[in-house]
Motif scaffolding. Structure first.
Motif, PDB file in Angstrom:
ATOM      1  N   VAL A 152       2.542   1.740  -3.627  1.00  0.00           N
ATOM      2  CA  VAL A 152       1.375   2.551  -4.718  1.00  0.00           C
ATOM      3  C   VAL A 152       0.961   3.649  -4.090  1.00  0.00           C
ATOM      4  O   VAL A 152       1.046   4.539  -5.245  1.00  0.00           O
ATOM      5  CB  VAL A 152       0.097   1.425  -4.321  1.00  0.00           C
ATOM      6  N   SER A 153       1.031   4.269  -2.951  1.00  0.00           N
ATOM      7  CA  SER A 153       0.624   5.773  -2.317  1.00  0.00           C
ATOM      8  C   SER A 153       1.696   6.573  -3.126  1.00  0.00           C
ATOM      9  O   SER A 153       1.614   7.551  -3.483  1.00  0.00           O
ATOM     10  CB  SER A 153       0.524   5.578  -1.027  1.00  0.00           C
ATOM     11  N   TYR A 205       4.007   5.954  -5.188  1.00  0.00           N
ATOM     12  CA  TYR A 205       4.022   6.107  -6.897  1.00  0.00           C
ATOM     13  C   TYR A 205       2.979   7.003  -7.303  1.00  0.00           C
ATOM     14  O   TYR A 205       3.328   7.881  -8.157  1.00  0.00           O
ATOM     15  CB  TYR A 205       3.754   4.560  -7.343  1.00  0.00           C
ATOM     16  N   GLU A 206       1.824   6.989  -6.873  1.00  0.00           N
ATOM     17  CA  GLU A 206       0.770   7.855  -7.232  1.00  0.00           C
ATOM     18  C   GLU A 206       1.052   9.134  -6.674  1.00  0.00           C
ATOM     19  O   GLU A 206       0.631  10.187  -7.350  1.00  0.00           O
ATOM     20  CB  GLU A 206      -0.536   7.364  -6.725  1.00  0.00           C
ATOM     21  N   LEU A 207       1.860   9.448  -5.620  1.00  0.00           N
ATOM     22  CA  LEU A 207       2.159  10.943  -5.308  1.00  0.00           C
ATOM     23  C   LEU A 207       3.366  11.575  -6.093  1.00  0.00           C
ATOM     24  O   LEU A 207       3.267  12.821  -6.458  1.00  0.00           O
ATOM     25  CB  LEU A 207       2.511  11.001  -3.878  1.00  0.00           C
ATOM     26  N   ARG A 263       0.958  -1.207  -0.131  1.00  0.00           N
ATOM     27  CA  ARG A 263      -0.005   0.095   0.109  1.00  0.00           C
ATOM     28  C   ARG A 263       0.983   1.265   0.039  1.00  0.00           C
ATOM     29  O   ARG A 263       0.543   2.064  -0.736  1.00  0.00           O
ATOM     30  CB  ARG A 263      -0.901   0.014   0.917  1.00  0.00           C
ATOM     31  N   SER A 273      -2.093   3.567 -13.200  1.00  0.00           N
ATOM     32  CA  SER A 273      -2.169   3.053 -11.577  1.00  0.00           C
ATOM     33  C   SER A 273      -1.325   2.128 -11.169  1.00  0.00           C
ATOM     34  O   SER A 273      -0.995   1.187 -11.965  1.00  0.00           O
ATOM     35  CB  SER A 273      -3.712   2.613 -11.556  1.00  0.00           C
ATOM     36  N   ALA A 274      -0.616   2.286 -10.130  1.00  0.00           N
ATOM     37  CA  ALA A 274       0.368   1.366  -9.656  1.00  0.00           C
ATOM     38  C   ALA A 274      -0.316   0.121  -9.294  1.00  0.00           C
ATOM     39  O   ALA A 274       0.584  -1.164  -9.179  1.00  0.00           O
ATOM     40  CB  ALA A 274       1.029   1.906  -8.274  1.00  0.00           C
ATOM     41  N   TRP A 275      -1.673  -0.130  -8.984  1.00  0.00           N
ATOM     42  CA  TRP A 275      -2.038  -1.284  -8.878  1.00  0.00           C
ATOM     43  C   TRP A 275      -1.981  -2.371 -10.004  1.00  0.00           C
ATOM     44  O   TRP A 275      -1.920  -3.577  -9.614  1.00  0.00           O
ATOM     45  CB  TRP A 275      -3.586  -1.238  -8.548  1.00  0.00           C
ATOM     46  N   TRP A 307       4.080  10.217  -9.339  1.00  0.00           N
ATOM     47  CA  TRP A 307       3.714  10.357 -10.886  1.00  0.00           C
ATOM     48  C   TRP A 307       2.095  10.286 -10.812  1.00  0.00           C
ATOM     49  O   TRP A 307       1.362   9.256 -11.201  1.00  0.00           O
ATOM     50  CB  TRP A 307       4.267   9.170 -11.701  1.00  0.00           C
ATOM     51  N   PRO A 308       1.394  11.305 -10.600  1.00  0.00           N
ATOM     52  CA  PRO A 308       0.042  11.208 -10.538  1.00  0.00           C
ATOM     53  C   PRO A 308      -0.523  10.898 -11.798  1.00  0.00           C
ATOM     54  O   PRO A 308      -1.770  10.465 -11.928  1.00  0.00           O
ATOM     55  CB  PRO A 308      -0.385  12.678  -9.970  1.00  0.00           C
ATOM     56  N   GLU A 309      -0.021  11.484 -12.847  1.00  0.00           N
ATOM     57  CA  GLU A 309      -0.746  11.112 -14.221  1.00  0.00           C
ATOM     58  C   GLU A 309      -0.392   9.792 -14.825  1.00  0.00           C
ATOM     59  O   GLU A 309      -0.882   9.321 -15.917  1.00  0.00           O
ATOM     60  CB  GLU A 309      -0.216  12.107 -15.307  1.00  0.00           C
TER      61      GLU A 309
END
Length: 132
Positions: free
Chosen positions: A57-58, A60-62, A54, A69-71, A64-66
């Motif tokens: 994933v968080s 990664y999304e912070l 988790r 999805s890391a999932w 590279w927000p565009e």
């Protein structure tokens, strides 16, 4: 009621930023309830694995927000790892044990996502400090 909501939000946020804090916390809770070090260790590793995934994933999304999805990357990791471990097991042993393959994939994910988390955490700090 709002106090408990705030507490759990901060608690979950802390475990998302520092997932390895979950290990001693889970270990102590399970050990105090069951009085079994081996069981406490297993639970601590498994729960910490969820926290590390988790957190990666968080992060990664912070960073590279565009991006995709890391999932998807997590799902692909498990799919490829299970297929490769299953293939190796059939080649070496001649039969497939999904329990052993799943267990091995789960343990490898702990190592892999632990490393990914450290790299992403470091990348996030460097990216935040970059003023150019």
């Amino acid at each position: 009621m709002a106090m408990w909501t705030t507490f759990w939000a901060y608690f979950w946020g802390t475990l998302t930023v520092v997932p390895f804090l979950g290990f001693p916390l889970v270990y102590l809770i399970v050990y105090m309830v069951k009085r079994n070090k081996r069981l406490a260790g297993r639970w601590a590793v498994n729960i910490t694995n969820f926290l590390v995934i988790r957190s990666a994933v968080s992060a990664y999304e912070l960073i590279w927000p565009e991006a995709m999805s890391a999932w998807w990357w997590v799902s692909c990791f498990f799919l490829v790892t299970i297929v490769l471990l299953g293939w190796f097991q059939v080649k070496l042993k001649g039969k497939l044990s999904l329990k052993k393959v799943g267990f091995s994939a789960w343990r490898l994910s702990f190592l892999w996502f632990g490393l990914v988390y450290i790299v992403l955490f470091t990348t996030g700090i460097i990216k935040t400090m970059d003023v150019v």
